[in-house]
Enzyme design. Structure first.
Site, PDB file in Angstrom:
ATOM      1  N   SER A 141      -6.481  -2.778  -1.908  1.00  0.00           N
ATOM      2  CA  SER A 141      -6.645  -4.067  -1.239  1.00  0.00           C
ATOM      3  C   SER A 141      -7.962  -4.227  -0.365  1.00  0.00           C
ATOM      4  CB  SER A 141      -5.397  -3.900   0.204  1.00  0.00           C
ATOM      5  OG  SER A 141      -5.495  -4.975   0.888  1.00  0.00           O
ATOM      6  N   TYR A 170      -1.502  -0.368   8.011  1.00  0.00           N
ATOM      7  CA  TYR A 170      -1.484  -0.841   6.791  1.00  0.00           C
ATOM      8  C   TYR A 170      -2.900  -0.299   6.101  1.00  0.00           C
ATOM      9  CZ  TYR A 170      -1.337  -3.639   2.382  1.00  0.00           C
ATOM     10  OH  TYR A 170      -1.569  -4.133   1.241  1.00  0.00           O
ATOM     11  N   GLU A 220       5.979 -11.327  -2.580  1.00  0.00           N
ATOM     12  CA  GLU A 220       6.906 -11.061  -1.395  1.00  0.00           C
ATOM     13  C   GLU A 220       6.340 -10.358  -0.284  1.00  0.00           C
ATOM     14  OE1 GLU A 220      10.520  -9.193  -3.031  1.00  0.00           O
ATOM     15  OE2 GLU A 220      10.658 -10.689  -4.455  1.00  0.00           O
ATOM     16  N   PHE A 221       4.824  -9.937  -0.336  1.00  0.00           N
ATOM     17  CA  PHE A 221       4.114  -8.982   0.675  1.00  0.00           C
ATOM     18  C   PHE A 221       4.611  -9.655   2.074  1.00  0.00           C
ATOM     19  CE2 PHE A 221       0.430  -8.330   3.022  1.00  0.00           C
ATOM     20  CZ  PHE A 221       0.237  -6.676   2.965  1.00  0.00           C
ATOM     21  N   ASN A 259       1.336   1.060  -7.964  1.00  0.00           N
ATOM     22  CA  ASN A 259       1.534  -0.507  -7.381  1.00  0.00           C
ATOM     23  C   ASN A 259       2.428  -0.748  -6.265  1.00  0.00           C
ATOM     24  OD1 ASN A 259       1.272  -3.584  -7.353  1.00  0.00           O
ATOM     25  ND2 ASN A 259       3.445  -3.104  -7.613  1.00  0.00           N
TER      26      ASN A 259
HETATM   27  P1  NDP Z   1       5.646  -7.417  -3.376  1.00  0.00           P
HETATM   28  O1  NDP Z   1       6.336  -7.328  -1.969  1.00  0.00           O
HETATM   29  O2  NDP Z   1       6.009  -8.527  -4.034  1.00  0.00           O
HETATM   30  O3  NDP Z   1       6.137  -6.111  -4.157  1.00  0.00           O
HETATM   31  C1  NDP Z   1       5.985  -4.708  -3.865  1.00  0.00           C
HETATM   32  C2  NDP Z   1       6.681  -3.806  -4.655  1.00  0.00           C
HETATM   33  O4  NDP Z   1       6.583  -2.486  -4.346  1.00  0.00           O
HETATM   34  C3  NDP Z   1       8.055  -4.294  -4.978  1.00  0.00           C
HETATM   35  O5  NDP Z   1       8.308  -4.068  -6.358  1.00  0.00           O
HETATM   36  C4  NDP Z   1       8.906  -3.138  -4.377  1.00  0.00           C
HETATM   37  O6  NDP Z   1       9.936  -2.904  -5.070  1.00  0.00           O
HETATM   38  C5  NDP Z   1       7.900  -2.050  -4.486  1.00  0.00           C
HETATM   39  N1  NDP Z   1       8.176  -1.135  -3.428  1.00  0.00           N
HETATM   40  C6  NDP Z   1       8.194  -1.321  -2.095  1.00  0.00           C
HETATM   41  N2  NDP Z   1       8.480   0.069  -1.305  1.00  0.00           N
HETATM   42  C7  NDP Z   1       8.990   0.736  -2.241  1.00  0.00           C
HETATM   43  C8  NDP Z   1       9.772   1.929  -2.385  1.00  0.00           C
HETATM   44  N3  NDP Z   1       9.719   2.778  -1.222  1.00  0.00           N
HETATM   45  N4  NDP Z   1      10.218   2.615  -3.343  1.00  0.00           N
HETATM   46  C9  NDP Z   1       9.774   1.797  -4.491  1.00  0.00           C
HETATM   47  N5  NDP Z   1       9.287   0.913  -4.650  1.00  0.00           N
HETATM   48  C10 NDP Z   1       8.872   0.049  -3.596  1.00  0.00           C
HETATM   49  O7  NDP Z   1       3.911  -7.264  -3.048  1.00  0.00           O
HETATM   50  P2  NDP Z   1       2.951  -7.313  -4.001  1.00  0.00           P
HETATM   51  O8  NDP Z   1       3.186  -7.426  -5.054  1.00  0.00           O
HETATM   52  O9  NDP Z   1       2.031  -8.219  -3.132  1.00  0.00           O
HETATM   53  O10 NDP Z   1       2.343  -5.718  -3.559  1.00  0.00           O
HETATM   54  C11 NDP Z   1       2.133  -4.763  -4.459  1.00  0.00           C
HETATM   55  C12 NDP Z   1       0.888  -4.057  -4.120  1.00  0.00           C
HETATM   56  O11 NDP Z   1      -0.278  -4.643  -3.846  1.00  0.00           O
HETATM   57  C13 NDP Z   1       0.995  -3.214  -2.775  1.00  0.00           C
HETATM   58  O12 NDP Z   1       0.622  -2.148  -2.791  1.00  0.00           O
HETATM   59  C14 NDP Z   1       0.280  -4.092  -1.792  1.00  0.00           C
HETATM   60  O13 NDP Z   1      -0.183  -3.355  -0.631  1.00  0.00           O
HETATM   61  C15 NDP Z   1      -0.714  -4.389  -2.776  1.00  0.00           C
HETATM   62  N6  NDP Z   1      -1.561  -5.516  -2.140  1.00  0.00           N
HETATM   63  C16 NDP Z   1      -0.953  -6.825  -1.904  1.00  0.00           C
HETATM   64  C17 NDP Z   1      -1.601  -7.851  -1.569  1.00  0.00           C
HETATM   65  C18 NDP Z   1      -1.167  -9.177  -1.267  1.00  0.00           C
HETATM   66  O14 NDP Z   1      -1.664  -9.934  -0.449  1.00  0.00           O
HETATM   67  N7  NDP Z   1       0.127  -9.504  -1.588  1.00  0.00           N
HETATM   68  C19 NDP Z   1      -3.083  -7.792  -1.431  1.00  0.00           C
HETATM   69  C20 NDP Z   1      -3.544  -6.421  -1.728  1.00  0.00           C
HETATM   70  C21 NDP Z   1      -2.811  -5.425  -2.238  1.00  0.00           C
HETATM   71  P3  NDP Z   1      11.767  -2.728  -4.336  1.00  0.00           P
HETATM   72  O15 NDP Z   1      11.542  -3.513  -3.164  1.00  0.00           O
HETATM   73  O16 NDP Z   1      12.466  -3.220  -5.555  1.00  0.00           O
HETATM   74  O17 NDP Z   1      11.873  -1.213  -4.285  1.00  0.00           O
HETATM   75  C1  8X3 Z   2      -2.850  -7.519   1.560  1.00  0.00           C
HETATM   76  C2  8X3 Z   2      -3.779  -8.452   1.813  1.00  0.00           C
HETATM   77  O1  8X3 Z   2      -5.159  -9.288   3.794  1.00  0.00           O
HETATM   78  O2  8X3 Z   2      -2.867  -9.328   3.835  1.00  0.00           O
HETATM   79  O3  8X3 Z   2      -3.305  -5.765   1.207  1.00  0.00           O
HETATM   80  O4  8X3 Z   2      -3.961  -7.196   4.241  1.00  0.00           O
HETATM   81  S1  8X3 Z   2      -4.080  -8.287   3.456  1.00  0.00           S
END
Ligand code: NDP
Ligand code: 8X3
Length: 255
Positions: free
Chosen positions: A140, A153, A189-190, A87
């Site tokens: 995604s 991305y 937090e994305f 993830n």
């Molecule tokens: P968050 O930012 O809330 O969570 C991201 C997580 O990834 C955090 O726990 C962060 O931990 C970890 N992370 C990031 N960089 C590193 C690193 N270098 N080493 C270790 N851990 C890392 O975002 P989401 O929960 O939304 O994202 C989770 C996944 O879902 C991602 O892969 C994202 O691309 C994907 N996604 C998200 C969408 C959205 O709209 N939010 C839609 C589709 C997919 P820490 O900062 O503590 O290292």
């Molecule tokens: C995250 C969803 O649409 O912001 O993967 O790229 S989007």
């Protein structure tokens, strides 16, 4: 004995919600991330609420040496990983390719693609040794469509889509299931990370419609993980009801 799940990027958002739902459903958890204090908080929460064992692994997934050491150093009992949820990931910046920030590109490629590969390379052999396992890659809608300014991305998520298919082929004979869960817009937090801490700009992304919550995606992961042994969910694409594709969102202000 409880099964073990390893969830990368469990300090917030989808990873955290996935760790919670797996713990609630009887798994012991390994949780990873860079923010140590958040890992420790979640560890305590899961242990108290769900009476499970939790191991917090604190490393930057871009650092191959640290990833390898973290898995190599696991006590034997923790090496029996039944479920790996890949993830951890992020978007940094949103810019046309001709104006892209190379450091942002490298961070996304190193985290989303190379980090996922580093951990998978260590965990897949353990699953092979155990004779079964399940890997869930969080991709995604950006792995299925490209959108304006999302270039790198989107490329990283397309790469994970391809890797999911390749992994499924390679691991088939080892009885390891491979699933991709591809969400649309999820309020985590994305966007704050994408806009480098600009919460006002991040908030605008989710204005005027109801986005997915992290728990919605975690439920999709759990659905895939909880199928019987003869069933594999290859791909799940899960969107907010107000989002038709990567770019078309019906906001309350729209007519
Ligand atoms: P968050 O930012 O809330 O969570 C991201 C997580 O990834 C955090 O726990 C962060 O931990 C970890 N992370 C990031 N960089 C590193 C690193 N270098 N080493 C270790 N851990 C890392 O975002 P989401 O929960 O939304 O994202 C989770 C996944 O879902 C991602 O892969 C994202 O691309 C994907 N996604 C998200 C969408 C959205 O709209 N939010 C839609 C589709 C997919 P820490 O900062 O503590 O290292
Ligand atoms: C995250 C969803 O649409 O912001 O993967 O790229 S989007």
């Amino acid at each position: 004995m409880k099964k073990i799940a390893l969830v990368t990027g469990a300090t917030s958002g989808i990873g955290k919600a996935t760790a919670q739902i797996l713990a609630r459903n009887g798994y012991n958890l390994m949780i990873t991330g860079r923010r140590k204090e958040l890992l420790e908080e979640l560890k305590e929460e899961l242990a108290i609420k769900y009476n499970c064992d939790v191991l917090a692994l604190h490393f930057d997934i871009r650092n191959r040496t640290l990833v390898e050491a973290a898995i190599d150093r696991l006590p034997a009992a923790w090496k029996k990983i039944a479920v790996l949820v890949n993830n951890a990931g992020l978007a940094t910046g949103l810019a046309p390719v001709q104006e892209g920030v190379v450091e942002d590109w490298e961070q996304m490629i190193d985290t989303n693609i190379k980090g996922l590969l580093y951990i998978t390379r260590k965990v897949a052999p353990l699953m092979i040794e155990a004779g079964s396992g399940h890997i869930v890659n969080i991709t995604s809608i950006a792995g299925k469509e490209a959108y304006e300014n999302g270039n790198v991305y989107c490329a990283t998520k397309h790469a994970i889509d391809a890797l999911t298919k390749g992994m499924r082929i390679d691991l088939l004979k080892h009885r390891i299931k491979v699933t991709s869960v591809a969400p649309g817009m999820v309020n985590t937090e994305f966007s704050t990370v994408r806009f480098k801490g600009d919460k006002a700009r991040a908030g605008q992304v989710y204005e005027g419609f109801v986005p997915l919550e992290a728990g919605d995606v975690a439920e999709a992961v759990w659905f895939a993980v909880s199928r019987p042994p003869h069933v594999n969910i290859n791909d799940l694409l899960i969107m907010p009801a107000a989002q038709a594709n990567a770019v078309i969102v019906h906001r309350q202000t729209d007519h």
